[in-house]
Write a protein that holds these residues in place. Structure first.
Motif, PDB file in Angstrom:
ATOM      1  N   UNK A  57       0.869  -1.179   0.000  1.00 37.21           N
ATOM      2  CA  UNK A  57       0.000   0.000   0.000  1.00 37.21           C
ATOM      3  C   UNK A  57       0.904   1.227   0.000  1.00 37.21           C
ATOM      4  N   UNK A  58       0.519   2.209  -0.775  1.00 36.74           N
ATOM      5  CA  UNK A  58       1.332   3.406  -0.980  1.00 36.74           C
ATOM      6  C   UNK A  58       0.575   4.600  -0.408  1.00 36.74           C
ATOM      7  N   UNK A  59       1.248   5.342   0.462  1.00 35.73           N
ATOM      8  CA  UNK A  59       0.640   6.540   1.045  1.00 35.73           C
ATOM      9  C   UNK A  59       0.610   7.644  -0.011  1.00 35.73           C
ATOM     10  N   UNK A  60      -0.551   8.283  -0.134  1.00 38.06           N
ATOM     11  CA  UNK A  60      -0.746   9.362  -1.097  1.00 38.06           C
ATOM     12  C   UNK A  60      -1.270  10.597  -0.387  1.00 38.06           C
ATOM     13  N   UNK A  92      -2.521  12.801  -7.049  1.00 37.10           N
ATOM     14  CA  UNK A  92      -1.952  12.515  -5.737  1.00 37.10           C
ATOM     15  C   UNK A  92      -0.437  12.483  -5.831  1.00 37.10           C
ATOM     16  N   UNK A  93       0.195  12.789  -4.721  1.00 37.96           N
ATOM     17  CA  UNK A  93       1.641  12.684  -4.629  1.00 37.96           C
ATOM     18  C   UNK A  93       1.988  11.552  -3.676  1.00 37.96           C
ATOM     19  N   UNK A  94       3.035  10.821  -4.018  1.00 36.28           N
ATOM     20  CA  UNK A  94       3.478   9.705  -3.198  1.00 36.28           C
ATOM     21  C   UNK A  94       4.201  10.256  -1.965  1.00 36.28           C
ATOM     22  N   UNK A  95       3.834   9.711  -0.800  1.00 32.84           N
ATOM     23  CA  UNK A  95       4.390  10.149   0.478  1.00 32.84           C
ATOM     24  C   UNK A  95       5.371   9.101   0.982  1.00 32.84           C
ATOM     25  N   UNK A  99      10.893   6.668   9.705  1.00 35.04           N
ATOM     26  CA  UNK A  99      10.835   6.464  11.149  1.00 35.04           C
ATOM     27  C   UNK A  99      10.786   7.800  11.891  1.00 35.04           C
ATOM     28  N   UNK A 100      11.634   8.734  11.483  1.00 37.55           N
ATOM     29  CA  UNK A 100      11.613  10.073  12.073  1.00 37.55           C
ATOM     30  C   UNK A 100      10.576  10.898  11.309  1.00 37.55           C
ATOM     31  N   UNK A 101       9.434  11.105  11.909  1.00 35.13           N
ATOM     32  CA  UNK A 101       8.300  11.757  11.229  1.00 35.13           C
ATOM     33  C   UNK A 101       8.646  13.153  10.728  1.00 35.13           C
ATOM     34  N   UNK A 102       9.648  13.797  11.308  1.00 36.56           N
ATOM     35  CA  UNK A 102      10.037  15.134  10.850  1.00 36.56           C
ATOM     36  C   UNK A 102      10.646  15.092   9.441  1.00 36.56           C
ATOM     37  N   UNK A 103      10.992  13.906   8.974  1.00 35.21           N
ATOM     38  CA  UNK A 103      11.546  13.746   7.625  1.00 35.21           C
ATOM     39  C   UNK A 103      10.491  13.298   6.605  1.00 35.21           C
ATOM     40  N   UNK A 104       9.215  13.408   6.955  1.00 35.49           N
ATOM     41  CA  UNK A 104       8.145  13.022   6.029  1.00 35.49           C
ATOM     42  C   UNK A 104       8.217  13.903   4.782  1.00 35.49           C
ATOM     43  N   UNK A 105       8.064  13.273   3.631  1.00 28.70           N
ATOM     44  CA  UNK A 105       8.216  14.015   2.386  1.00 28.70           C
ATOM     45  C   UNK A 105       7.324  13.445   1.289  1.00 28.70           C
ATOM     46  N   UNK A 134      12.115  15.103  -3.412  1.00 25.74           N
ATOM     47  CA  UNK A 134      11.998  15.054  -1.951  1.00 25.74           C
ATOM     48  C   UNK A 134      11.581  16.430  -1.442  1.00 25.74           C
ATOM     49  N   UNK A 135      10.287  16.600  -1.259  1.00 22.07           N
ATOM     50  CA  UNK A 135       9.749  17.858  -0.724  1.00 22.07           C
ATOM     51  C   UNK A 135       9.272  17.572   0.699  1.00 22.07           C
ATOM     52  N   UNK A 136       9.976  18.103   1.671  1.00 23.91           N
ATOM     53  CA  UNK A 136       9.672  17.834   3.084  1.00 23.91           C
ATOM     54  C   UNK A 136       8.423  18.606   3.499  1.00 23.91           C
TER      55      UNK A 136
END
Length: 143
Positions: A57-60, A92-95, A99-105, A134-136
């Motif tokens: 499953x891919x987060x969008x 949609x953009x792939x997310x 592990x470190x949520x501050x690096x979500x992109x 990679x857009x944070x």
């Protein structure tokens, strides 16, 4: 049809909800059939769940929900395989959720486009040179 998934347990899939990616998605080219699952706990994300492999499953994310200026320029020939385009396109953009949520992109360069009229999807490359792979987005999500 019922499918077993890693993240959503057993789910019932209606044939009319299946989205076909003729050439698959980069990284998952063997998988062609997916469904969209809305995250009831978190209205920001949508999941692209493979019906051929329950572990995938891919987060969008619909970037327009958090970055209104996002305006991907897509060549018409990149979406020709989606069939007749009416007003039923989802972008949609792939997310990437590390592990470190501050690096979500998210990947702003290669959105997934889905035509709800034909239930066909494709991942495309946008012409916008200002967008990054990679857009944070941690700070945007906090708002």
């Amino acid at each position: 049809m019922k499918i077993k998934t890693k993240n959503f347990k057993d789910i019932e899939v209606l044939e009319e909800n299946i989205i076909t990616f003729k050439n698959g998605i980069p990284g998952f080219s063997a998988l062609k059939k997916f469904i969209l699952i809305e995250d009831e706990n978190n209205k920001i994300f949508t999941w692209l769940q493979s019906i051929e492999d329950g572990d995938i499953s891919i987060a969008l994310l619909d970037m327009k929900n958090i970055m209104t200026e996002y305006d991907p320029k897509i060549k018409k020939e990149m979406i020709e395989e989606l069939g007749e385009i009416k007003n039923n396109l989802l972008v949609y953009n792939v997310v990437v959720i590390p592990e470190n949520i501050k690096d979500i992109r998210v990947n702003l360069v290669a959105p997934i486009v889905i035509n709800l009229s034909t239930n066909k999807g494709v991942q495309v490359i946008v012409e916008n040179k200002e967008y990054k792979v990679k857009h944070y987005i941690y700070e945007l999500l906090k708002k």
